[in-house]
Enzyme design. Structure first.
Site, PDB file in Angstrom:
ATOM      1  N   HIS A 158     -87.199   1.565   8.032  1.00  0.00           N
ATOM      2  CA  HIS A 158     -86.049   1.458   8.941  1.00  0.00           C
ATOM      3  C   HIS A 158     -86.515   1.566  10.382  1.00  0.00           C
ATOM      4  O   HIS A 158     -87.673   1.858  10.653  1.00  0.00           O
ATOM      5  CB  HIS A 158     -84.961   2.479   8.590  1.00  0.00           C
ATOM      6  CG  HIS A 158     -85.317   3.907   8.853  1.00  0.00           C
ATOM      7  ND1 HIS A 158     -86.284   4.583   8.154  1.00  0.00           N
ATOM      8  CD2 HIS A 158     -84.836   4.800   9.759  1.00  0.00           C
ATOM      9  CE1 HIS A 158     -86.363   5.825   8.606  1.00  0.00           C
ATOM     10  NE2 HIS A 158     -85.499   5.987   9.575  1.00  0.00           N
ATOM     11  N   HIS A 211     -78.492   6.117   5.929  1.00  0.00           N
ATOM     12  CA  HIS A 211     -79.151   6.732   7.099  1.00  0.00           C
ATOM     13  C   HIS A 211     -79.112   5.731   8.260  1.00  0.00           C
ATOM     14  O   HIS A 211     -78.702   6.059   9.367  1.00  0.00           O
ATOM     15  CB  HIS A 211     -80.585   7.097   6.722  1.00  0.00           C
ATOM     16  CG  HIS A 211     -81.393   7.680   7.834  1.00  0.00           C
ATOM     17  ND1 HIS A 211     -81.133   8.914   8.390  1.00  0.00           N
ATOM     18  CD2 HIS A 211     -82.478   7.194   8.502  1.00  0.00           C
ATOM     19  CE1 HIS A 211     -82.022   9.148   9.352  1.00  0.00           C
ATOM     20  NE2 HIS A 211     -82.842   8.135   9.440  1.00  0.00           N
TER      21      HIS A 211
HETATM   22 FE    FE Z   1     -87.422   9.842  10.403  1.00  0.00          FE
HETATM   23 ZN    ZN Z   2     -84.843   7.919  10.451  1.00  0.00          ZN
END
Ligand code: FE
Ligand code: ZN
Length: 257
Positions: free
Chosen positions: A56, A114
């Protein structure tokens, strides 16, 4: 079994090196938030980098990509749905990553929660899950909803129990303090806390974990259990009709813990 090396970075990140099966000197680098400790490790152990895998877009996962690419000219794999520096291969669920130099293949799982485009790499009984799942915890919901994160963790839960879980932060001890607040009678949490404490005292990582272990100790993987549900209901002061609302309550509880 896949050979891996954790390279500690910042205060609590691990940058995982995945070693080649035929030639363990060749490595893929997972989530290099910082290039410096990676370059040092490559030199110290005479390793040859072959690829960068990104889960990510957060800075502590991509901050070192640019310099590693400049230095070694590595191909960069990353989520299709996020802005990843120097990305060559944009990945989505169902895609396969074949690292031919290493003799290693991964399939991609989408795991939003997240971040919106977060992905995980699964193969060789190993899951590189970034900041989605932590040992005894899970990532904060910066860009996703409780529904999305529950579904993402549900995908992980469907993998074989002996799958090794390569998280990117050493949060285990603080997560376990919260887990035992949620489930004070859970003996597995107590036993794991003792083991994890001993590892940390010796300067060792508590990772990788296994899916089996997470199923026994991780409140975010146990939202369907009566003990977690009743604890969450007590915290919320109201009945929680389903595992997603249990998850949302436990996540918000942890955020303020
Ligand atoms: Fe992280
Ligand atoms: Zn992160």
């Amino acid at each position: 079994m896949l050979k891996t090396t954790p390279v500690p970075a910042f205060s609590d990140n691990y940058i995982w090196l995945i070693h080649g099966i035929a030639d363990p000197r060749k490595v893929a680098i997972v989530d290099p938030g910082d290039a410096e400790p990676v370059i040092k490790r490559l030199k110290d152990q005479d390793l040859e980098p072959a690829a960068i895998l990104v889960t990510h877009h957060h800075w502590d996962h991509v901050g070192g990509v640019g310099r590693l690419v400049d230095e070694f000219g590595l191909p960069v794999y990353g989520p299709a749905g996020e802005d990843i520096p120097s990305r060559d291969f944009a990945l989505l669920e169902g895609d396969t990553v074949a690292l031919e130099d290493l003799g290693v293949d991964f399939s991609i799982l989408d795991c939003p929660g997240h971040t919106a485009g977060h992905i995980a790499y699964y193969g060789h009984q190993a899951l590189f899950c970034g900041d989605t799942l932590f040992s005894a915890g899970c990532g904060r919901l910066f860009e996703g909803t409780p529904e999305q994160m529950s579904e993402s963790l549900g995908k992980f839960a469907a993998l074989p129990g002996d799958t090794r879980i390569f998280c990117t932060h050493e949060y285990t001890l603080s997560n376990l303090r919260f887990a035992s607040a949620v489930e004070p009678a859970n003996r597995d949490i107590e036993a794991y806390s003792t083991t994890a404490q001993a590892l940390r005292e010796q300067g060792q990582p508590t990772l990788p974990s296994t899916l089996d272990l997470e199923g026994r100790v991780n409140p975010f993987m146990r939202c369907g259990e009566a003990s977690v549900r009743s604890s969450a209901e007590h915290h919320a002061g109201r009945p929680l009709p389903d595992p997603v609302s249990v998850f949302a309550t436990v996540r918000a509880w942890k955020d303020a813990f």
